[in-house]
Design a protein around this motif. Structure first.
Motif, mmCIF file in Angstrom:
data_model
loop_
_atom_site.group_PDB
_atom_site.id
_atom_site.type_symbol
_atom_site.label_atom_id
_atom_site.label_comp_id
_atom_site.label_asym_id
_atom_site.label_seq_id
_atom_site.Cartn_x
_atom_site.Cartn_y
_atom_site.Cartn_z
ATOM 1 N N ALA A 100 0.843 -1.203 0.000
ATOM 2 C CA ALA A 100 0.000 0.000 0.000
ATOM 3 C C ALA A 100 0.874 1.247 0.000
ATOM 4 O O ALA A 100 1.943 1.262 0.621
ATOM 5 N N VAL A 101 0.410 2.271 -0.707
ATOM 6 C CA VAL A 101 1.068 3.573 -0.714
ATOM 7 C C VAL A 101 0.077 4.595 -0.194
ATOM 8 O O VAL A 101 -1.034 4.728 -0.730
ATOM 9 N N LEU A 102 0.460 5.312 0.864
ATOM 10 C CA LEU A 102 -0.354 6.389 1.423
ATOM 11 C C LEU A 102 0.439 7.681 1.285
ATOM 12 O O LEU A 102 1.626 7.727 1.643
ATOM 13 N N LEU A 103 -0.199 8.733 0.786
ATOM 14 C CA LEU A 103 0.484 10.001 0.553
ATOM 15 C C LEU A 103 -0.021 11.052 1.533
ATOM 16 O O LEU A 103 -1.184 11.050 1.945
ATOM 17 N N VAL A 104 0.911 11.960 1.895
ATOM 18 C CA VAL A 104 0.594 13.012 2.868
ATOM 19 C C VAL A 104 -0.206 14.114 2.194
ATOM 20 O O VAL A 104 0.143 14.583 1.105
ATOM 21 N N ARG A 105 -1.301 14.491 2.860
ATOM 22 C CA ARG A 105 -2.090 15.653 2.437
ATOM 23 C C ARG A 105 -2.448 16.408 3.710
ATOM 24 O O ARG A 105 -3.265 15.956 4.506
ATOM 25 N N GLY A 106 -1.791 17.556 3.893
ATOM 26 C CA GLY A 106 -1.973 18.278 5.144
ATOM 27 C C GLY A 106 -1.316 17.519 6.282
ATOM 28 O O GLY A 106 -0.120 17.224 6.257
ATOM 29 N N ASP A 107 -2.128 17.185 7.326
ATOM 30 C CA ASP A 107 -1.596 16.409 8.455
ATOM 31 C C ASP A 107 -2.147 14.994 8.446
ATOM 32 O O ASP A 107 -2.166 14.320 9.483
ATOM 33 N N GLU A 133 -7.445 -3.703 -1.295
ATOM 34 C CA GLU A 133 -8.206 -2.764 -2.121
ATOM 35 C C GLU A 133 -9.281 -2.036 -1.331
ATOM 36 O O GLU A 133 -9.679 -0.907 -1.678
ATOM 37 N N GLU A 134 -9.736 -2.661 -0.225
ATOM 38 C CA GLU A 134 -10.780 -1.982 0.561
ATOM 39 C C GLU A 134 -10.255 -0.701 1.188
ATOM 40 O O GLU A 134 -11.016 0.240 1.442
ATOM 41 N N TRP A 135 -8.950 -0.636 1.463
ATOM 42 C CA TRP A 135 -8.381 0.610 1.976
ATOM 43 C C TRP A 135 -8.573 1.740 0.971
ATOM 44 O O TRP A 135 -8.976 2.843 1.333
ATOM 45 N N GLN A 136 -8.298 1.417 -0.297
ATOM 46 C CA GLN A 136 -8.430 2.435 -1.336
ATOM 47 C C GLN A 136 -9.894 2.744 -1.608
ATOM 48 O O GLN A 136 -10.265 3.903 -1.811
ATOM 49 N N ASP A 137 -10.739 1.698 -1.608
ATOM 50 C CA ASP A 137 -12.165 1.916 -1.871
ATOM 51 C C ASP A 137 -12.788 2.795 -0.801
ATOM 52 O O ASP A 137 -13.632 3.658 -1.096
ATOM 53 N N ARG A 138 -12.397 2.571 0.456
ATOM 54 C CA ARG A 138 -12.962 3.360 1.562
ATOM 55 C C ARG A 138 -12.291 4.711 1.699
ATOM 56 O O ARG A 138 -12.742 5.549 2.474
ATOM 57 N N GLY A 139 -11.171 4.890 0.954
ATOM 58 C CA GLY A 139 -10.433 6.142 1.098
ATOM 59 C C GLY A 139 -9.858 6.283 2.491
ATOM 60 O O GLY A 139 -10.021 7.325 3.141
ATOM 61 N N LEU A 140 -9.194 5.222 2.976
ATOM 62 C CA LEU A 140 -8.675 5.191 4.336
ATOM 63 C C LEU A 140 -7.712 6.357 4.575
ATOM 64 O O LEU A 140 -6.802 6.608 3.779
ATOM 65 N N THR A 141 -7.900 7.085 5.662
ATOM 66 C CA THR A 141 -7.012 8.184 6.052
ATOM 67 C C THR A 141 -6.529 7.946 7.474
ATOM 68 O O THR A 141 -7.244 7.382 8.306
ATOM 69 N N VAL A 142 -5.302 8.374 7.743
ATOM 70 C CA VAL A 142 -4.693 8.205 9.066
ATOM 71 C C VAL A 142 -3.980 9.497 9.420
ATOM 72 O O VAL A 142 -3.291 10.088 8.580
#
Length: 889
Positions: free
Chosen positions: A228-235, A246-255
């Motif tokens: 998985a690749v997660l990119l920074v947007r703001g904080d 794929e469910e992470w991407q489908d749900r638009g998982l944010t941390v």
């Protein structure tokens, strides 16, 4: 007095085949051969155990290797005890049979397994009755244990223990070497696998296409189930792409950055691995619902900023090794750069889409930019090309560039098209005329904006220029000059015309500023480099030396290629050829530090390997890390020998007079400064009289249009064809054949040293008046006498007499300071060896009661002896008849 020594042959007390010691020695040699014949680790252990078991006539043999992190011995290979390896037996150091051997670092014998502390139950299950074990030691440290066993009771003797320890010593070295080989092979394999990621990173430009390919390759690279690749947007971290999740991407998982597993990876800017997700309540809690058992995450960092997180996971529990982490970190570095490039490309593509309405203008601008930025140095020809395109873009009759003379505050015509401003040497004061007005205002000016246009240059009136547009050349609020264009027909220049000329001026100003800086730096670097290279080569007795230095093409920065020739004690000479990886002033500066340090260490008498180790230490201490390659050779022209150590440098060539070319591949180590700790090794060899040694930098063999192997092959062929040539002619032919006419893309340095050819019937040497040179003189004379067929006694007498005369020349004929003496030897038609020793000093009277007997010794050993002393020096002549030579004649 004569000394006669020899070696007396001693017969074996019994036939070799009947002597047990001889048999075991032969078996031990078999073990050594196996240790040297295999590099693959598993094959090596299997073969060594088979031979050890055969040597000691045992039923089993096993190797346990030390796991330093757990301080345990782990079964690695076995013969007759294969279950031990299959079961992954682990023995704590200090406990049990093998543990005691490792802790006490000595051989241990167990005559009866039933009455001894044995932790491994497999030994008893196999029915072993007696055991003998020895530690595996490398440079004083324990790396494992070797033990053998029998199914019948056996009283292992001290001889058995000694033999096993000898075998263990050879196995330890072989295992250590094999480990190094395996680690290098794995590193190459990892690099190859990592290249698959790099290839993908460079082959796609859109972010979606890039991530689609990279995720698949990363999953295969680390043999994981999810990526998985997660990119920074703001904080926050937003899931950008996922494979297996794929469910992470489908749900638009944010941390949130700093929270949870991926958030902590980004917040701490470091890799984090969780072996048991379900058991980790702090970081693994949020991951429990995903069903992953183990995860590993690393930050994506570009230009020092965390731009995201790269995470991989496994459905089954897995322990991610240090190797896995390093591999993912390296992959993340490449992926972060690729993502940033893809983002930049996406932004540029959007800008292009928005600029489609002015595509023609963009194309025209690119034509100007191509000229402005294609050259590091902007000369008049380049400026004329740029002005030609400005005229075409704006459809004007003239275009001109004026540069500011800061001291006189005057604009000087630098280049023009459609006018003769440069030829006439037009100069315009700031504030006067059209160009001066543009410079004073530091803003665009059109002739239509000025009611009464003053033209300082009479050329404009003569050529009928009636309409003008001009813009200042400015960089960082510094005025560099003015760019203007004009027409002979009345014309109102539009805002688009002004904007286009401003864009051209902006690029031209940057190019001019860079050109000025480059020219200054290039001049400084070239001057510094030339000052650091030897102005003239020293005269080294017994050699002819030539060098070449060919700088790269003009548009390429000065490199860090350098060489040096250092006269050393005893007639030897140090030859250095190096190349600093960086370029420009920095490279020249580092080159100077290396050259000065090398001279100091060489003159202190350090051997080549020690010199490289010290230079490596210097580079590692520099504030800005540098790397350099270097070959350092100590050449003895008298003894016809060399010693070489190389730090990642192309291998030197030895050219025999007959045309045979040999590359010295041995004695190579990593480049200076490349790794934190590095030991360098030496290689030595003999040279034939008349042979030539060639050292060079990679610019001689590397070309963009061919592989490095092709360049080396061409060098070998060309060198072989010119092997008999003098060094100066040799280098001229090599440079002419291998360096392009317009210059190479890298600097080229080459150094050729030819040993003075010596005939069979005569030798002539000029040697420094330095006592250590006497040993080299004896070696040379001994070899020459052997070729003449002199007996051992005759050679002994001549050598003693000549050494005595040479010693007198060194000791008596000179005071403090450098001096030299000559030795000439020949054989005449009467089969007499004639020797002459000549110096430029005057022998002093003998000092002490036991001195001055050398003359008597020379008279006794030689058939004829005479000494001639004059104002120009002292000359000793001696003759001695050789019996075998006389018979031959």
């Amino acid at each position: 007095a004569r000394c006669n020594t020899g070696v007396t042959d001693t017969a074996w007390p019994m036939a070799a085949s009947e002597d047990p010691s001889y048999t075991r020695l032969r078996h031990l040699q078999a073990i050594s051969e196996a240790a040297l014949a295999h590099l693959r680790f598993d094959e090596l252990l299997e073969e060594l155990l088979r031979r050890v078991s055969g040597v000691l006539s045992t039923d089993t043999a096993a190797v346990l290797l030390l796991d330093e992190t757990e301080n345990e011995l782990v079964a690695r290979a076995a013969k007759g005890l294969e279950e031990e390896v299959t079961a992954g037996v682990r023995i704590p150091v200090g406990r049990g049979f093998a543990g005691r051997i490792a802790a006490e670092r000595r051989t241990i014998t167990i005559p009866d397994v039933d009455h001894a502390e044995v932790l491994n139950p497999i030994l008893r299950e196999k029915g072993l009755r007696s055991l003998l074990g020895a530690p595996l030691l490398v440079e004083g440290r324990v790396i494992g244990v070797l033990h053998v066993g029998t199914l019948q009771p056996r009283d292992f003797t001290d001889e058995d223990a000694q033999l096993l320890q000898l075998a263990a010593d050879r196995m330890a070295v072989a295992i250590d070497h094999a480990r190094l080989y395996e680690s290098e092979r794995q590193a190459v394999e990892h690099l190859r696998r990592l290249e698959s990621v790099t290839e993908a990173a460079l082959s796609h430009l859109t972010l979606d296409e890039l991530l689609e390919v990279l995720l698949v390759r990363l999953r295969d690279l680390l043999a994981t189930d999810t990526v998985a690749v997660l990119l920074v947007r703001g904080d926050e971290l937003h899931t950008r792409a996922a494979l297996g999740l794929e469910e992470w991407q489908d749900r638009g998982l944010t941390v949130k950055v700093g929270e949870g597993f991926v958030g902590r990876v980004a917040g701490d800017r470091r890799p984090i691995a969780i072996e048991d997700v379900q058991g980790d309540r702090v970081l693994g809690g949020a991951l429990s619902d995903s069903g992953m058992a183990s995860v590993l995450g690393v930050p994506l960092i570009a230009a020092g900023t965390v731009i995201g997180v790269l995470s991989v996971g496994a459905w089954k529990r897995r322990r991610f090794t240090r190797e896995d982490i390093d591999l993912l970190v390296r992959a993340a570095d490449r992926i972060a750069t690729a993502i940033e490039n893809a983002r930049l490309y996406g932004a540029e593509r959007l800008a292009r889409a928005q600029a489609e309405r002015s595509a023609r203008r963009l194309e025209r601008m690119e034509s100007i930019t191509q000229v402005a930025f294609h050259h590091l140095s902007i000369d008049e020809d380049v400026l004329e090309q740029l002005l030609t395109r400005v005229r075409e873009v704006l459809d004007t009759d003239t275009a001109a560039v004026y540069e500011l003379d800061d001291e006189e505050q005057t604009l000087v015509a630098r280049a023009s098209k459609g006018s003769e401003d440069v030829e006439r040497g037009v100069r315009v004061p700031v504030g006067r005329g059209f160009a001066g007005l543009v410079a004073e205002r530091r803003e665009p000016v059109r002739s239509a904006d000025i009611e009464d246009l003053e033209l300082v240059s009479p050329l404009m009136r003569e050529q009928g220029i009636v309409s003008l547009v001009g813009v200042p050349l400015v960089v960082d609020d510094r005025l560099l000059g003015v760019l203007h264009a004009g027409t002979r027909e009345p014309r109102t220049f539009t805002g688009d015309d002004v904007a286009l000329l401003e864009l051209a001026a902006e690029r031209l100003a940057i190019a001019l500023d860079h050109s000025r800086m480059y020219e200054r730096e290039h001049a400084v670097a070239a001057t510094l480099q030339r000052s650091l290279l030897p102005e003239q080569l020293p005269v080294v007795s017994g050699t002819t030396i030539a060098t070449r230095y060919v700088p790269a093409v003009a548009d390429v920065e000065v490199g860090g290629d350098w060489y040096d020739v250092i006269p050393l004690a005893a007639g030897r000479v140090g030859l250095a050829m190096g190349d600093v990886v960086s370029r420009g002033v920095r490279a020249a500066s580092v080159m100077g530090q290396l050259r000065n340090a090398l001279r100091a260490y060489a003159l202190d008498g350090h051997p080549p390997a020690k010199v490289l180790e010290r230079l490596h230490g210097i580079l590692r201490t520099l504030e800005r890390r540098e790397m350099a390659t270097l070959a350092y050779m100590v050449l003895d022209p008298v003894a016809l020998s060399y010693t070489l150590a190389s730090a990642g440098h192309p291998p030197p060539l030895v050219l025999a007079p007959g045309g045979r070319v040999t590359l010295i591949e041995e004695g190579r180590g990593p480049p200076l400064g490349a790794v934190s700790e590095s030991l360098y090794v030496e290689t030595s060899g003999a040279l034939a009289p008349g042979a030539t040694v060639l050292l060079y930098t990679d610019g001689l063999v590397e070309r963009r249009d061919m592989w490095l192997d092709e360049g080396m092959e061409r060098l070998v062929v060309e060198a072989g064809a010119a092997a008999a040539a003098a060094p100066e002619e040799l280098l001229q032919r090599l440079v002419g054949a291998l360096v392009p006419d317009g210059g190479a893309q890298d600097d080229v340095a080459a150094l050729a040293v030819q040993l003075t050819p010596s005939g069979t019937d005569r030798i002539a040497l000029r040697l420094p008046a330095d006592p250590p040179v006497l040993s080299s003189l004896r070696r040379t004379l001994r070899g020459w006498l052997e070729t003449l067929g002199a007996t051992e006694l005759e050679a002994y007498d001549v050598l003693v007499a000549v050494t005595e005369a040479a010693a007198n020349a060194v000791e008596h004929a000179y005071g403090p300071g450098d001096a030299s003496f000559d030795v000439e030897a020949s054989v005449n038609d009467e089969a007499e060896v004639c020797v002459m020793v000549r110096d430029q000093g005057r022998w002093r009277p003998p000092r002490g009661h036991n001195r001055g007997r050398g003359t008597l010794l020379m008279q006794e050993l030689m058939d004829h002896f005479e000494v001639t002393t004059g104002e120009e020096g002292t000359e000793v002549r001696m003759r001695r008849r050789l019996q075998k030579v006389g018979a031959r004649v």
